[in-house]
Each structure stands twice: as structure tokens, then as C-alpha cells.
Design an enzyme around this catalytic site. Structure first.
Site, PDB file in Angstrom:
ATOM      1  N   ARG A   1      -0.574  -8.805  13.622  1.00 20.70           N
ATOM      2  CA  ARG A   1      -1.414  -7.781  12.580  1.00 20.70           C
ATOM      3  C   ARG A   1      -2.138  -8.610  11.455  1.00 20.70           C
ATOM      4  O   ARG A   1      -3.206  -8.198  10.868  1.00 20.70           O
ATOM      5  CB  ARG A   1      -0.112  -6.830  11.696  1.00 20.70           C
ATOM      6  CG  ARG A   1       0.351  -6.087  12.778  1.00 20.70           C
ATOM      7  CD  ARG A   1       1.742  -5.404  12.447  1.00 20.70           C
ATOM      8  NE  ARG A   1       1.869  -4.668  11.095  1.00 20.70           N
ATOM      9  CZ  ARG A   1       3.126  -4.644  10.602  1.00 20.70           C
ATOM     10  NH1 ARG A   1       4.137  -4.967  11.136  1.00 20.70           N
ATOM     11  NH2 ARG A   1       3.119  -3.835   9.380  1.00 20.70           N
TER      12      ARG A   1
ATOM     13  N   ARG B   1      10.533  -0.007  11.695  1.00 20.42           N
ATOM     14  CA  ARG B   1       9.277   0.083  12.574  1.00 20.42           C
ATOM     15  C   ARG B   1       9.255  -0.760  13.656  1.00 20.42           C
ATOM     16  O   ARG B   1       9.666  -2.151  13.467  1.00 20.42           O
ATOM     17  CB  ARG B   1       8.034  -0.172  11.646  1.00 20.42           C
ATOM     18  CG  ARG B   1       7.450   1.120  10.797  1.00 20.42           C
ATOM     19  CD  ARG B   1       6.604   0.951   9.989  1.00 20.42           C
ATOM     20  NE  ARG B   1       5.377   0.208  10.242  1.00 20.42           N
ATOM     21  CZ  ARG B   1       4.164  -0.065   9.698  1.00 20.42           C
ATOM     22  NH1 ARG B   1       4.246   0.467   8.301  1.00 20.42           N
ATOM     23  NH2 ARG B   1       3.379  -0.754  10.170  1.00 20.42           N
TER      24      ARG B   1
ATOM     25  N   ARG C   1     -10.633   0.132   7.875  1.00 19.79           N
ATOM     26  CA  ARG C   1      -9.773  -1.172   8.461  1.00 19.79           C
ATOM     27  C   ARG C   1     -10.946  -1.932   9.240  1.00 19.79           C
ATOM     28  O   ARG C   1     -10.548  -2.885   9.457  1.00 19.79           O
ATOM     29  CB  ARG C   1      -8.982  -0.933   9.253  1.00 19.79           C
ATOM     30  CG  ARG C   1      -7.519  -1.590   8.903  1.00 19.79           C
ATOM     31  CD  ARG C   1      -6.498  -0.822  10.115  1.00 19.79           C
ATOM     32  NE  ARG C   1      -5.280  -1.561   9.709  1.00 19.79           N
ATOM     33  CZ  ARG C   1      -4.101  -0.964   9.247  1.00 19.79           C
ATOM     34  NH1 ARG C   1      -4.468   0.074   8.649  1.00 19.79           N
ATOM     35  NH2 ARG C   1      -3.238  -1.433   8.898  1.00 19.79           N
TER      36      ARG C   1
ATOM     37  N   ARG D   1      11.691  -4.623   5.741  1.00 13.01           N
ATOM     38  CA  ARG D   1      11.594  -3.054   5.570  1.00 13.01           C
ATOM     39  C   ARG D   1      12.391  -2.147   6.111  1.00 13.01           C
ATOM     40  O   ARG D   1      12.628  -2.027   7.378  1.00 13.01           O
ATOM     41  CB  ARG D   1      10.234  -2.951   5.726  1.00 13.01           C
ATOM     42  CG  ARG D   1       9.595  -1.319   5.576  1.00 13.01           C
ATOM     43  CD  ARG D   1       8.212  -1.243   5.554  1.00 13.01           C
ATOM     44  NE  ARG D   1       7.324  -1.798   6.475  1.00 13.01           N
ATOM     45  CZ  ARG D   1       6.102  -2.003   6.587  1.00 13.01           C
ATOM     46  NH1 ARG D   1       5.655  -1.285   5.496  1.00 13.01           N
ATOM     47  NH2 ARG D   1       5.614  -2.402   7.546  1.00 13.01           N
TER      48      ARG D   1
ATOM     49  N   LYS E   1       0.701  -1.213   0.018  1.00 12.51           N
ATOM     50  CA  LYS E   1      -0.172   0.145   0.046  1.00 12.51           C
ATOM     51  C   LYS E   1       0.880   1.307  -0.088  1.00 12.51           C
ATOM     52  O   LYS E   1       0.648   2.078  -0.835  1.00 12.51           O
ATOM     53  CB  LYS E   1      -0.888   0.077   1.300  1.00 12.51           C
ATOM     54  CG  LYS E   1      -1.876  -1.264   1.147  1.00 12.51           C
ATOM     55  CD  LYS E   1      -2.730  -1.229   2.639  1.00 12.51           C
ATOM     56  CE  LYS E   1      -2.105  -1.156   3.772  1.00 12.51           C
ATOM     57  NZ  LYS E   1      -1.332  -2.405   4.231  1.00 12.51           N
TER      58      LYS E   1
HETATM   59  P1  AP5 Z   1       4.710  -1.524   2.106  1.00 12.61           P
HETATM   60  O1  AP5 Z   1       4.231  -0.916   0.815  1.00 12.61           O
HETATM   61  O2  AP5 Z   1       5.546  -0.528   2.975  1.00 12.61           O
HETATM   62  O3  AP5 Z   1       3.699  -2.199   2.869  1.00 12.61           O
HETATM   63  P2  AP5 Z   1       2.209  -1.840   3.190  1.00 12.61           P
HETATM   64  O4  AP5 Z   1       1.006  -2.429   2.476  1.00 12.61           O
HETATM   65  O5  AP5 Z   1       2.245  -0.262   3.370  1.00 12.61           O
HETATM   66  O6  AP5 Z   1       2.016  -2.525   4.757  1.00 12.61           O
HETATM   67  P3  AP5 Z   1       2.200  -1.958   6.290  1.00 12.61           P
HETATM   68  O7  AP5 Z   1       3.033  -2.795   6.880  1.00 12.61           O
HETATM   69  O8  AP5 Z   1       2.662  -0.544   6.314  1.00 12.61           O
HETATM   70  O9  AP5 Z   1       0.583  -2.107   6.603  1.00 12.61           O
HETATM   71  P4  AP5 Z   1      -0.043  -2.148   7.797  1.00 12.61           P
HETATM   72  O10 AP5 Z   1      -1.526  -2.199   7.437  1.00 12.61           O
HETATM   73  O11 AP5 Z   1       0.392  -3.278   8.626  1.00 12.61           O
HETATM   74  O12 AP5 Z   1       0.482  -0.853   8.696  1.00 12.61           O
HETATM   75  P5  AP5 Z   1       0.051   0.504   8.943  1.00 12.61           P
HETATM   76  O13 AP5 Z   1       1.061   1.777   8.852  1.00 12.61           O
HETATM   77  O14 AP5 Z   1      -1.253   0.878   7.924  1.00 12.61           O
HETATM   78  O15 AP5 Z   1       5.845  -2.768   1.616  1.00 12.61           O
HETATM   79  C1  AP5 Z   1       6.084  -3.525   2.803  1.00 12.61           C
HETATM   80  C2  AP5 Z   1       7.637  -3.816   2.342  1.00 12.61           C
HETATM   81  O16 AP5 Z   1       7.648  -4.820   1.136  1.00 12.61           O
HETATM   82  C3  AP5 Z   1       8.506  -2.661   1.923  1.00 12.61           C
HETATM   83  O17 AP5 Z   1       9.856  -2.879   2.442  1.00 12.61           O
HETATM   84  C4  AP5 Z   1       8.685  -2.742   0.432  1.00 12.61           C
HETATM   85  O18 AP5 Z   1       9.792  -2.188  -0.211  1.00 12.61           O
HETATM   86  C5  AP5 Z   1       8.473  -4.298  -0.024  1.00 12.61           C
HETATM   87  N1  AP5 Z   1       7.736  -4.224  -1.088  1.00 12.61           N
HETATM   88  C6  AP5 Z   1       6.381  -3.537  -1.569  1.00 12.61           C
HETATM   89  N2  AP5 Z   1       5.853  -4.062  -2.521  1.00 12.61           N
HETATM   90  C7  AP5 Z   1       6.566  -5.207  -3.103  1.00 12.61           C
HETATM   91  C8  AP5 Z   1       6.637  -6.116  -4.241  1.00 12.61           C
HETATM   92  N3  AP5 Z   1       5.609  -5.933  -5.148  1.00 12.61           N
HETATM   93  N4  AP5 Z   1       7.795  -6.906  -4.260  1.00 12.61           N
HETATM   94  C9  AP5 Z   1       8.715  -7.210  -3.424  1.00 12.61           C
HETATM   95  N5  AP5 Z   1       8.693  -6.294  -2.255  1.00 12.61           N
HETATM   96  C10 AP5 Z   1       7.991  -5.483  -2.088  1.00 12.61           C
HETATM   97  O19 AP5 Z   1      -0.615   0.643  10.281  1.00 12.61           O
HETATM   98  C11 AP5 Z   1       0.069   0.425  11.287  1.00 12.61           C
HETATM   99  C12 AP5 Z   1      -0.776   0.064  12.730  1.00 12.61           C
HETATM  100  O20 AP5 Z   1      -1.647   1.333  12.743  1.00 12.61           O
HETATM  101  C13 AP5 Z   1      -1.897  -1.080  12.614  1.00 12.61           C
HETATM  102  O21 AP5 Z   1      -1.343  -2.130  12.664  1.00 12.61           O
HETATM  103  C14 AP5 Z   1      -2.982  -0.500  13.508  1.00 12.61           C
HETATM  104  O22 AP5 Z   1      -2.465  -0.756  14.874  1.00 12.61           O
HETATM  105  C15 AP5 Z   1      -2.905   1.088  13.639  1.00 12.61           C
HETATM  106  N6  AP5 Z   1      -3.896   1.454  12.440  1.00 12.61           N
HETATM  107  C16 AP5 Z   1      -3.397   2.360  11.177  1.00 12.61           C
HETATM  108  N7  AP5 Z   1      -4.959   2.607  10.546  1.00 12.61           N
HETATM  109  C17 AP5 Z   1      -5.694   2.094  11.410  1.00 12.61           C
HETATM  110  C18 AP5 Z   1      -7.157   2.242  11.276  1.00 12.61           C
HETATM  111  N8  AP5 Z   1      -7.665   2.505  10.359  1.00 12.61           N
HETATM  112  N9  AP5 Z   1      -7.743   1.488  12.284  1.00 12.61           N
HETATM  113  C19 AP5 Z   1      -7.301   1.200  13.411  1.00 12.61           C
HETATM  114  N10 AP5 Z   1      -5.904   1.199  13.405  1.00 12.61           N
HETATM  115  C20 AP5 Z   1      -4.987   1.496  12.697  1.00 12.61           C
HETATM  116 ZN    ZN Z   2       2.040   1.090   4.911  1.00 11.40          ZN
END
Ligand code: AP5
Ligand code: ZN
Length: 216
Positions: free
Chosen positions: A171, A160, A88, A127, A13
Site C-alpha cells: 500500500r 481490516r 488516488r 488499528r 484521514k
Molecule cells: P486512520 O485515520 O484510520 O488512517 P487512514 O489515513 O484513514 O488510513 P487507511 O489505512 O484507511 O488509508 P488507506 O488509504 O490505506 O485505506 P483506504 O480505506 O482508503 O488511522 C490509522 C490508525 O492510526 C488508527 O488506528 C488511528 O486510531 C491511528 N491514528 C490516527 N491518527 C493518529 C495520530 N495522530 N497519532 C497516533 N495514532 C493515530 O483504501 C483501502 C484500499 O481500497 C486501497 O488500498 C485500495 O486498494 C482501495 N481504494 C480505495 N480508494 C481507492 C481509489 N480512489 N482508487 C483505487 N483504489 C482505491
Molecule cells: Zn481510512
């Protein structure tokens, strides 16, 4: 463009959102980045959120909806927005629809980045992120030009605190239990599209742009 990116942790994402932002001149609204900025600033909300995030749980719908409400009505969202990490839960999705309906600007697309859980461990544990911008890299799959440094600013990259195997397991289970149901929600409303996100980032981008009805 007004759209949502859905996908498990590590689906890509945060990797794909900047492509959409520059192509469509839209704002990137990443709730995880917003929460991490609260943590970095040491606010009360940040302190409470950090505990939940490090355990792989979800912050309450109430807090998240208020956070996104303020952003959606801001100037920077005038030309559209890419939601990353929100909604979410079903209640978040319903409240979002209600908010946007009131503004007369409903969502146009919900793109699901589909990847099997097994692939995500190596993505997450390798990452590195640039905290100030939210840019993410990968030690092997997407290395920065200079090891450990952000390409744009030269700042240090960090890992992170929730990017470890234990937190990832939680997660993923939060994702399957609470977030995956929104896929069906958007399928019913007719704006869902699925993309195979196990491919290279370049191919994933090509498929996203295609399902939006454009050429890469
Ligand atoms: P990356 O693009 O960074 O992945 P991502 O989908 O953004 O994953 P996240 O881990 O950020 O998602 P998340 O939902 O767990 O965390 P969030 O910050 O939203 O890619 C990951 C890695 O893979 C990178 O190193 C990249 O280079 C590599 N990569 C990407 N694409 C690739 C490909 N095609 N091939 C190979 N490698 C690739 O949320 C964090 C926390 O916040 C949650 O756990 C929760 O506690 C809280 N939170 C956030 N939003 C809410 C909400 N709406 N409601 C409640 N709690 C919330
Ligand atoms: Zn992310």
C-alpha cells in the site's frame, strides 16, 4: 466545504474526517469504506476489489470514478463533502476537477497529512474498525471505551484484512508511486496545504482547521 484529504495508509484521514464532518456539516466520502461495504455485501465488484485491496493495489480508475460520481451528485453532498481516499491517481484527480467544474462547485482545499513511513506500521497493525460506520480506533493510541467494542453502538470491532505488515508495504509503494503525484497537482492549482500528521490527533486537527482559515 469541499475538500480532499490526502495521505498514506494510517496518516489519519479516517480519524480526522469525522471532525470535519461535524464541524462543517459535510458528507464523508471514503472510497475505501465504500469498497469494504461492497465486499461485506458480497457483490461482484466487492469480490474483485477484495483481491486487489488485500494485495495493497489500486482498484481501476474507471470503477472508482463511477462510484464517486454517483455520491457527489447525491443529496447528502449539497452542503459539501470531505473526500477520503479519493482521488488516488492523477487521472482520478483530473476527472474529479472536471466533474466538479460541470457542477460549478470546484474543490476549495486539498490537505495533505504528512507522516514518515516508519510511523505507519504501528498505527496500521494496531488499528480496529467499526465496519458499519467506518469509525477507527487504535489498541494503544486511541482505544475504545470498552475493549473491542464500538463507542457509539457497542458492536464488535474488527481488524481490516489489509492491515498487516506485508499488505502495508505494498500500500505504501502504491501511495508513493501513484498517489503522491497528486500533491504536486494540487500545489500547482493553488489549493494544497500540508499538515504534520505525526503529531497527536488533537494537534493534527488543530492544524487542519487552521489551514482552512478557522479556529479550533
Ligand atoms: P486512520 O485515520 O484510520 O488512517 P487512514 O489515513 O484513514 O488510513 P487507511 O489505512 O484507511 O488509508 P488507506 O488509504 O490505506 O485505506 P483506504 O480505506 O482508503 O488511522 C490509522 C490508525 O492510526 C488508527 O488506528 C488511528 O486510531 C491511528 N491514528 C490516527 N491518527 C493518529 C495520530 N495522530 N497519532 C497516533 N495514532 C493515530 O483504501 C483501502 C484500499 O481500497 C486501497 O488500498 C485500495 O486498494 C482501495 N481504494 C480505495 N480508494 C481507492 C481509489 N480512489 N482508487 C483505487 N483504489 C482505491
Ligand atoms: Zn481510512
Amino acid at each position: 466545504l469541499r475538500m480532499v484529504l490526502i495521505g498514506p495508509p494510517g496518516a489519519g484521514k479516517g480519524t480526522q474526517a469525522p471532525n470535519l464532518v461535524s464541524r462543517f456539516n459535510a458528507a464523508h466520502l471514503a472510497t475505501g469504506d465504500m469498497l469494504r461495504s461492497q465486499v461485506a455485501q458480497g457483490t461482484q465488484l466487492g469480490k474483485e476489489a477484495k483481491k486487489i485491496m488485500d494485495q495493497g493495489g489500486l482498484v481501476s480508475d474507471d470503477i472508482m470514478v463511477n462510484m464517486i460520481k454517483a455520491e457527489l451528485s447525491s443529496e447528502k453532498c449539497k452542503k459539501g463533502f470531505i473526500l477520503d481516499g479519493f482521488p488516488r491517481t492523477i487521472p482520478q484527480a483530473e476527472l474529479l476537477d472536471q466533474m466538479l467544474k460541470e457542477q460549478g462547485k470546484p474543490l476549495q482545499k486539498a490537505v495533505e497529512l504528512k507522516v514518515d513511513d516508519e510511523l505507519l506500521v504501528s498505527r496500521i497493525t494496531g488499528r480496529l474498525i467499526h465496519p458499519a460506520s467506518g469509525r477507527s480506533y487504535h489498541k494503544t493510541f486511541n482505544p475504545p471505551k470498552v475493549e473491542g467494542k464500538d463507542d457509539v453502538t457497542g458492536d464488535d470491532l474488527v481488524q481490516r484484512s489489509d492491515d498487516n505488515a506485508d499488505a502495508l508495504k505494498k500500500r505504501l509503494s502504491s501511495y508513493h508511486a501513484q498517489t503522491e503525484p497528486i500533491v504536486n497537482y494540487y500545489q500547482k492549482s493553488g489549493i494544497w496545504a500540508g499538515v504534520d500528521a505525526a503529531q497527536s490527533p488533537f494537534k493534527v486537527w488543530g492544524d487542519i482547521i487552521k489551514c482552512l482559515g478557522y479556529d479550533a
